[in-house]
Enzyme design. Sequence first.
Site, short mmCIF file in Angstrom:
data_model
loop_
_atom_site.label_atom_id
_atom_site.label_comp_id
_atom_site.label_asym_id
_atom_site.label_seq_id
_atom_site.Cartn_x
_atom_site.Cartn_y
_atom_site.Cartn_z
N GLU A 1 37.13 13.83 40.88
CA GLU A 1 38.35 14.57 40.44
C GLU A 1 38.95 13.71 40.55
O GLU A 1 40.77 13.98 39.98
CB GLU A 1 38.19 15.33 41.65
CG GLU A 1 38.21 15.24 42.75
CD GLU A 1 38.51 16.72 44.05
OE1 GLU A 1 39.19 17.56 43.55
OE2 GLU A 1 38.32 16.76 45.14
N HIS B 1 42.12 23.19 51.47
CA HIS B 1 43.17 23.34 51.45
C HIS B 1 43.10 25.08 51.43
O HIS B 1 43.59 25.62 51.28
CB HIS B 1 42.72 24.05 49.62
CG HIS B 1 43.05 22.40 49.04
ND1 HIS B 1 44.02 21.77 48.99
CD2 HIS B 1 42.64 21.91 47.81
CE1 HIS B 1 44.25 20.67 48.07
NE2 HIS B 1 43.21 20.80 47.72
N ASP C 1 41.94 18.58 40.10
CA ASP C 1 43.25 17.40 40.70
C ASP C 1 42.26 16.77 39.43
O ASP C 1 42.99 16.07 38.31
CB ASP C 1 41.97 17.30 41.68
CG ASP C 1 43.13 17.88 42.89
OD1 ASP C 1 44.17 17.36 42.60
OD2 ASP C 1 41.68 17.99 43.87
C1 3PY Z 1 39.91 20.60 42.20
O1 3PY Z 1 39.28 21.85 41.51
O2 3PY Z 1 40.45 19.56 42.17
C2 3PY Z 1 38.82 21.43 43.80
O3 3PY Z 1 39.18 20.60 44.33
C3 3PY Z 1 38.04 22.60 43.27
O4 3PY Z 1 38.48 23.64 44.55
MG MG Z 2 41.04 19.13 44.37
#
Ligand code: 3PY
Ligand code: MG
Length: 258
Positions: free
Chosen positions: A150, A49, A176
């Site tokens: 995530e 990102h 995420d």
């Molecule tokens: C998230 O919190 O989804 C991440 O990828 C942290 O950068």
């Molecule tokens: Mg993430």
Amino acid sequence: MPDTSPSRLRSVLESDTTAFGGWCAILDGFVAEIMGSAGFDWCCIDLQHGVGGHGAVVPMLQGLDATGTPTIVRVPWNEPSGIMRALDAGASGIIVPMVDAASQAAAAAKACRYAPAGSRSWGPARASLGRDDYTAERVNADVVCLPMVESVQAVAAVDEILAVEGIDGVFVGPSDLSVDMGIAPSRSSDDRLRTAVIEVLTACRRAGKIAGIFAPDESSLEAYTAAGFDMIAVHNDTRLLGQAARSALAVGRSHAAR
Ligand code: 3PY
Ligand code: MG
């Protein structure tokens, strides 16, 4: 000359004290050097990102090396080419986003290591510079591979992910994970999210592997530190810069005579 040997990342992450990390989302060598000189235990270059050109990766690694900060790259996706390029450029560890299953974790672990442990292609252009001890065996042992947990599916599969050979731990992406749970990512203290996060931490403890997490704000940083995570990313450079700018401006405005 600071110690930049790749084994330092592993020893920092496996030590008994929490390893606090800087997160570089501004892809620029000078910004990475500033983050490194802040004294973080490790710094991650975020190619998923982060904003800016990927050509900044080598100057960023050089900036972090100059400050003696162990380096991690978060690759854009779970693909061998990105993982191998980051390692060839000299990253000591890899964070792999969106890993939902043990088979995906196994692919990431293999991309991080040379045969017979994996399928990494030989070409350590920068990674081997000035290192007489750069051997496949040595590098395979030093490199740290952390898939990100995530999603709800990944939390359910976390024991199997952690059991994969060559996986050194997992790194939780709470934003995420929130989205996948139907929770707004800004609601970092949501109980359901915090329960899932602790479930992952407990699984890491059971497996004897590294538990990492990104802390998007102060309350998360406090909670994850108190919970006992081994490695915690302290927000990111973008947020820290914005916060510092806003607070400096507020001081000026509050003292303005006209
Ligand atoms: C998230 O919190 O989804 C991440 O990828 C942290 O950068
Ligand atoms: Mg993430």
